[in-house]
Motif scaffolding. Structure first.
Motif, PDB file in Angstrom:
ATOM      1  N   GLU A 106       0.886  -1.160   0.000  1.00 25.64           N
ATOM      2  CA  GLU A 106       0.000   0.000   0.000  1.00 25.64           C
ATOM      3  C   GLU A 106       0.924   1.210   0.000  1.00 25.64           C
ATOM      4  N   THR A 115       0.938   4.455   1.127  1.00 19.18           N
ATOM      5  CA  THR A 115       1.303   5.237   2.321  1.00 19.18           C
ATOM      6  C   THR A 115       2.020   4.370   3.360  1.00 19.18           C
ATOM      7  N   GLU A 116       1.765   3.061   3.309  1.00 19.34           N
ATOM      8  CA  GLU A 116       2.488   2.169   4.235  1.00 19.34           C
ATOM      9  C   GLU A 116       3.958   2.065   3.828  1.00 19.34           C
ATOM     10  N   LEU A 163       5.551   4.537   2.502  1.00 18.45           N
ATOM     11  CA  LEU A 163       6.113   5.806   2.966  1.00 18.45           C
ATOM     12  C   LEU A 163       6.400   5.766   4.470  1.00 18.45           C
ATOM     13  N   ARG A 164       5.514   5.104   5.209  1.00 12.47           N
ATOM     14  CA  ARG A 164       5.694   4.988   6.662  1.00 12.47           C
ATOM     15  C   ARG A 164       7.024   4.304   7.002  1.00 12.47           C
ATOM     16  N   ILE A 222       9.829   4.326   4.947  1.00 11.35           N
ATOM     17  CA  ILE A 222      10.846   4.778   3.991  1.00 11.35           C
ATOM     18  C   ILE A 222      12.238   4.904   4.617  1.00 11.35           C
ATOM     19  N   THR A 223      12.287   5.179   5.928  1.00 11.67           N
ATOM     20  CA  THR A 223      13.606   5.381   6.540  1.00 11.67           C
ATOM     21  C   THR A 223      14.417   4.089   6.626  1.00 11.67           C
ATOM     22  N   LEU A 270      14.975   2.211   4.093  1.00 15.46           N
ATOM     23  CA  LEU A 270      15.638   2.010   2.812  1.00 15.46           C
ATOM     24  C   LEU A 270      17.051   2.608   2.840  1.00 15.46           C
ATOM     25  N   LYS A 285      20.514   4.107   0.912  1.00 15.68           N
ATOM     26  CA  LYS A 285      20.697   5.108  -0.151  1.00 15.68           C
ATOM     27  C   LYS A 285      20.495   4.509  -1.534  1.00 15.68           C
ATOM     28  N   TYR A 325      -6.558  11.236   3.785  1.00 13.80           N
ATOM     29  CA  TYR A 325      -5.662  10.416   2.970  1.00 13.80           C
ATOM     30  C   TYR A 325      -5.058  11.343   1.908  1.00 13.80           C
ATOM     31  N   PRO A 326      -3.734  11.330   1.777  1.00  9.94           N
ATOM     32  CA  PRO A 326      -3.099  12.282   0.863  1.00  9.94           C
ATOM     33  C   PRO A 326      -3.406  11.954  -0.593  1.00  9.94           C
ATOM     34  N   ASN A 369       0.917  12.726  -4.865  1.00  7.84           N
ATOM     35  CA  ASN A 369       1.836  13.296  -3.906  1.00  7.84           C
ATOM     36  C   ASN A 369       2.684  12.233  -3.219  1.00  7.84           C
ATOM     37  N   VAL A 370       2.028  11.140  -2.860  1.00 12.50           N
ATOM     38  CA  VAL A 370       2.712  10.042  -2.170  1.00 12.50           C
ATOM     39  C   VAL A 370       3.772   9.446  -3.099  1.00 12.50           C
ATOM     40  N   THR A 428       6.700  11.777  -3.665  1.00 13.50           N
ATOM     41  CA  THR A 428       7.591  11.815  -2.503  1.00 13.50           C
ATOM     42  C   THR A 428       8.447  10.555  -2.452  1.00 13.50           C
ATOM     43  N   LYS A 454      12.493  10.519  -2.666  1.00 11.31           N
ATOM     44  CA  LYS A 454      13.263  10.104  -1.504  1.00 11.31           C
ATOM     45  C   LYS A 454      13.966   8.758  -1.658  1.00 11.31           C
TER      46      LYS A 454
END
Ligand SMILES: Cc1ncc(C[n+]2csc(CCOP(=O)(O)OP(=O)(O)O)c2C)c(N)n1
Ligand code: SF4
Ligand code: SF4
Lengths: 636, 203
Positions: free
Chosen positions: B77, B79-80, B82-83, B85-86, B88, B90, B113-114, B118-119, B122, B126
């Protein structure tokens, strides 16, 4: 989907869940009786054993609560059989009373208690470091660092328990229970023991004289264990010549420490003590480490348990050394390679391998784009319908009082009703506390008080506070949300389900009969999906002069769906008739079944999610919701 | 032998994240790799976020992927994803199902919900490499939206980075499912594999 691990061959490599590994370890260690009450993250241990029970001739049960589970295991141990009780950290509180005396008694057959500590409270009401409980009861603790050790050490724990004549605790954290890894299986024992009960009141009957006699024996046994742990393979010391820093890594922290030292390029540059017996700690090894380095860091999850002992040793031995621990390793949250890396970097001034602040920045930047996603009751869940009726009834009766109704709540799927729009969980403390707290409230405030408790929770800890309400005239209404299973933890049967852990048919206890037997004079059973009938019953219950109890009974929808699927029955979903729908939003605002969706201004039902319960059709004021294919709103 | 390969899988309760983890882990075990993983169940199964990790290689120890060390982030999903992402690294790759799952709190007006664009933007900004497509559509094509997890498993393999062979994964799938379900799941896997391989080539 847990596998029958009784069939695994020695030497075979398999991919296992931590809890499956613990269960296999118990089989290899010769367990013959296992008892538990479900609780995340411990549940799969007993489930795996239940599956293997037939093949191996084990006796396995879901007990009514953790105290009973421990006592079942204790009973077996007294007769010379190897036994295990597994539970989540808060379960150990429930078992604590008997556990303390068990510590005094020691064992005949090896007895292992698994305490699964849910660090970060992923699915718990609190966090708890049960090494402190173990300390109070003089129980030795093994803390594995990976899934293979979880299996091997569980097997060993039975042997050790007999050798040292003491109950052993296997302490795990969520990331061991719910970790996965490749595991090499060991041998299963061929012989089974036959249990015999021999009367021995001077050992087993803990009147004060027995307690006074057993206490010095327990302390002696513990001293022996404290000596032995220095040589047990669960602990290992790697001293590095000229190393300035020593690390003491406990349980799973050892894995994080290995990764962190490697990441920082410090491997082979710090002295490392792996501690697998976190109680008692291997004092000789600790002393050797302390006297060979200038600084020490203790890495452990939750409380500074080992840290306190290390500091005590340093003080006692007069070793001038700085002992770090929770000053650098956070007390809050789960441990991770990153946290250990940061602590080690700070101590050694080593350069961080990556820029963590960049990651924090990234998290901050992306946060506004991430919606909160709270868990919700399933579509078609009977609890949602129950709370709808309970709330409607309570609000109407509360008018007479001029105050809001109060809903002391409990733990289970139904705790999710804390969220809008239901908002019917005003307190949540521990299992059974809904009724207990309601008792207190009833003597303080004048308001409708509705203690809402699940069926499994009711049998676990709800009965004594119910009796208390009868005995002490607490005017409360108890609602038992009976979905015939322990749903939250994954559908384990309980005394109200009618079958046991191994699927054997048994007496099905009914909460209403229990309540009547306890002296409650208003007892009725409601169907959550008949809201009119249910509202009426709750209203009458609230108006009754003494304590009252209403059982809301409907099988958990997820279970029901599974059974339907097996029978080959189809689920017919409901639909919203766009012409009749006036977009009032009542269905979402008051009920919020996740299957009801809103697209722009229009309401619709997701036919993949809808379970066909029909409750939304009942509450729609415009009769705009009906079964697919039934265009005239007639309900079946 | 591979030294360290880290996968983070993120999704919503009910999407089959855990099964994906299990199939990966079993396949890696069959191939003789050292495997570690972890998952969060509990409250999360009632429609909340679910994430799991799977790690293979000789230099791994803990069950969790360290932040900043993920080789692939699989988002069932958007946004999940994105939740998480940190997690990952480089040079890591994000493999994303673009189909959103709207939390029940959105129609209640408690969350927003964005915009999906946009999601995805991003995510692209990133991470170094993003493979994004509508996996739910492919799952339906395979037979049922339920097999979206196997579409994503195929897509993970389609990146060309996974140190586990397709045939081993399929062998595990065949052992796990009934004959008919195995067929649908393997079809889903193949569809995901193809799309991802093509997108990976373009990146
Ligand atoms: C002492 C203790 N043991 C176990 C648990 C884990 N646990 C939480 S709720 C629950 C039972 C839920 O069953 P039930 O009351 O029937 O409600 P349901 O989830 O079926 O709605 C369990 C086992 C706990 N929180 N505390
Ligand atoms: S699992 Fe059962 S009891 Fe729990 S929320 Fe879903 S339907 Fe309700
Ligand atoms: S019938 Fe209505 S309330 Fe029941 S599951 Fe379907 S949408 Fe939800």
């Amino acid at each position: 989907m847990l596998r029958d691990l009784a069939k695994g061959l020695p030497g075979e490599r398999v991919f296992l869940l931590g809890n499956e590994a613990i269960a296999r370890g118990a089989m290899e260690g010769g367990v013959q009786i296992a008892a538990a009450y479900p609780g995340t993250p411990s549940t799969e241990i007993l489930e795996t054993l239940a599956q293997a029970s037939k093949h191996l001739g084990l006796y396995v049960e879901w007990s009514t609560n953790e105290k009973v589970a421990l006592e079942v295991a204790l009973g077996a141990s007294i007769c010379g059989l190897r036994a295990m009780a597994s539970m989540k950290h808060v379960g150990v509180n429930v078992a604590h009373d008997s556990l303390m005396t068990a510590g005094y008694m020691g064992v005949k057959g090896g007895l292992v208690v698994v305490s699964a500590d849910d660090v970060r409270a992923w699915s718990s009401q609190n966090e708890q470091d049960n090494r402190f409980t173990a300390k109070q009861a003089y129980l030795p603790v093994l803390e594995p660092s990976n899934v293979q050790e979880a299996k091997d050490w569980t097997a060993d724990a039975f042997e050790l328990s007999e050798k040292f004549n003491q109950v052993f605790m296997l302490r795990t954290v969520t990331r061991i229970n719910h970790a996965r890894g490749d595991v090499t299986l060991g041998k299963l024992p061929k012989k089974h023991r036959k249990g015999v009960f021999r009367k021995d009141p001077s050992w087993l009957t803990h009147v004060p004289t027995t307690a006074r006699k057993n206490r010095p024996l327990m302390i002696q046994r513990f001293k022996k264990i404290s000596q032995a742990v220095n040589r047990l393979p669960y602990n290992s010391l790697e001293l590095v010549d000229e190393a300035k820093l020593g690390v003491i890594a406990c349980g799973l922290s050892y894995a994080y420490t290995l990764e962190a030292t490697k990441w920082l390029g410090l491997d082979g540059k710090v002295s490392l003590l792996k501690v697998g017996t976190t109680h008692p700690i291997p004092e000789d090894l600790v002393k050797r480490l302390l006297s060979s380095v200038e600084e020490v860091l203790v890495v452990e999850e939750l409380e500074p348990f080992v840290e306190l002992h290390v500091k005590a040793i340093a003080g006692e031995e007069n070793i001038k050394i700085k002992v770090h621990g929770k000053d650098l390793i956070p007390l809050i949250g789960e441990l991770s390679t990153r946290k250990v890396t940061e602590a080690l970097a700070e101590l050694t001034k080593a350069k961080l391998p990556i820029d963590f602040s960049r990651l924090d920045q990234l998290r901050k930047e992306t946060a506004p784009l991430i919606p909160s996603r709270p868990p919700a009751l399933c579509p078609g869940c009977p609890h949602r319908a129950s709370f709808y009726a309970i709330k409607t009834a309570a609000k109407s009766v509360a008018k007479n009082y001029g105050v809001e109704p109060i809903y002391p709540g409990d733990i289970g799927c139904y705790s999710l009703a804390v969220a809008p729009p239901l908002e019917t969980v005003d307190t949540l403390i521990s299992m059974g506390a809904s009724i207990g707290v309601a008792n207190g409230l009833a003597h303080v405030v004048r308001a409708p008080i509705l203690a809402c408790i699940g069926d499994s929770t009711f049998f676990h800890a709800g009965i004594p506070p119910l009796i208390n309400a009868v005995y002490n005239h607490a005017k409360i209404t108890v609602i038992v949300l009976d979905n015939l299973t322990t749903a939250m933890t994954g559908f384990q049967p309980h005394p109200g389900s009618g079958f046991t852990a191994t699927g054997v048919k048994t007496t099905q206890l009914k909460a209403e009969n229990v309540a009547k037997g306890c002296g409650v004079r208003f007892v009725e059973v409601a169907d959550p999906f008949d809201s009119r009938g249910a509202i009426d019953i709750v209203q009458r219950a609230l108006m009754f002069e003494g304590p009252s109890l209403v059982v809301f009974r409907r099988k958990c929808t997820l279970m029901e769906l599974q059974e339907k699927r097996k029978r080959g029955e189809k689920v017919v979903p409901y639909i919203v008739d766009a012409e009749k729908c006036k977009q009032c939003g009542v269905c979402i605002k008051t009920f919020a079944c996740p299957a009801i969706i809103k697209k722009d201004k229009n309401y619709a039902i997701d036919d993949l999610l809808c379970t066909g319960c029909g409750f939304c059709a009942e509450i729609c004021p415009y009769e705009a919701i009906h079964l697919r294919g039934k265009e005239h709103g007639e309900r079946i | 032998m591979v030294r360290e390969f880290n996968i983070v899988i993120a999704g919503v309760g009910g999407q089959g994240t855990i099964l994906m983890t299990e199939i990966l882990g079993k396949a890696a075990t069959i191939e003789g790799l050292k495997v570690r993983g972890s998952e969060i169940l509990g409250m999360a199964v009632r429609g909340g976020p679910v994430s799991s990790t799977i790690r293979v290689g000789s230099e791994i120890h803990g069950p969790l992927v360290p932040e900043g060390k993920g080789d692939v982030l699989v988002g069932l999903e958007p946004t999940e994803a994105l939740r998480n992402i940190t997690y990952l690294s480089k040079n890591g790759i994000a493999v994303i199902n673009t189909r959103p799952i709207i939390p029940y709190t959105v129609p209640l007006g408690l969350t927003k919900y964005p915009h999906i664009k946009n999601v995805l933007e991003t995510l692209k900004r990133k991470s170094r490499s993003v493979i994004a497509f509508d996996a739910t559509k492919l799952a339906k094509e395979a037979g049922t939206p339920v097999v979206v997890n196997m579409v994503m498993l195929g897509a993970l393999s389609g990146t060309g980075k996974l140190p586990i062979k397709n045939e081993t994964l399929k062998k595990v799938m065949k052992a796990h499912f009934s004959k008919e379900m195995a067929r649908i799941n393997i079809k889903a896997f193949d569809l995901g594999f193809e799309v991802s391989r093509n997108l990976a080539k373009r990146n």
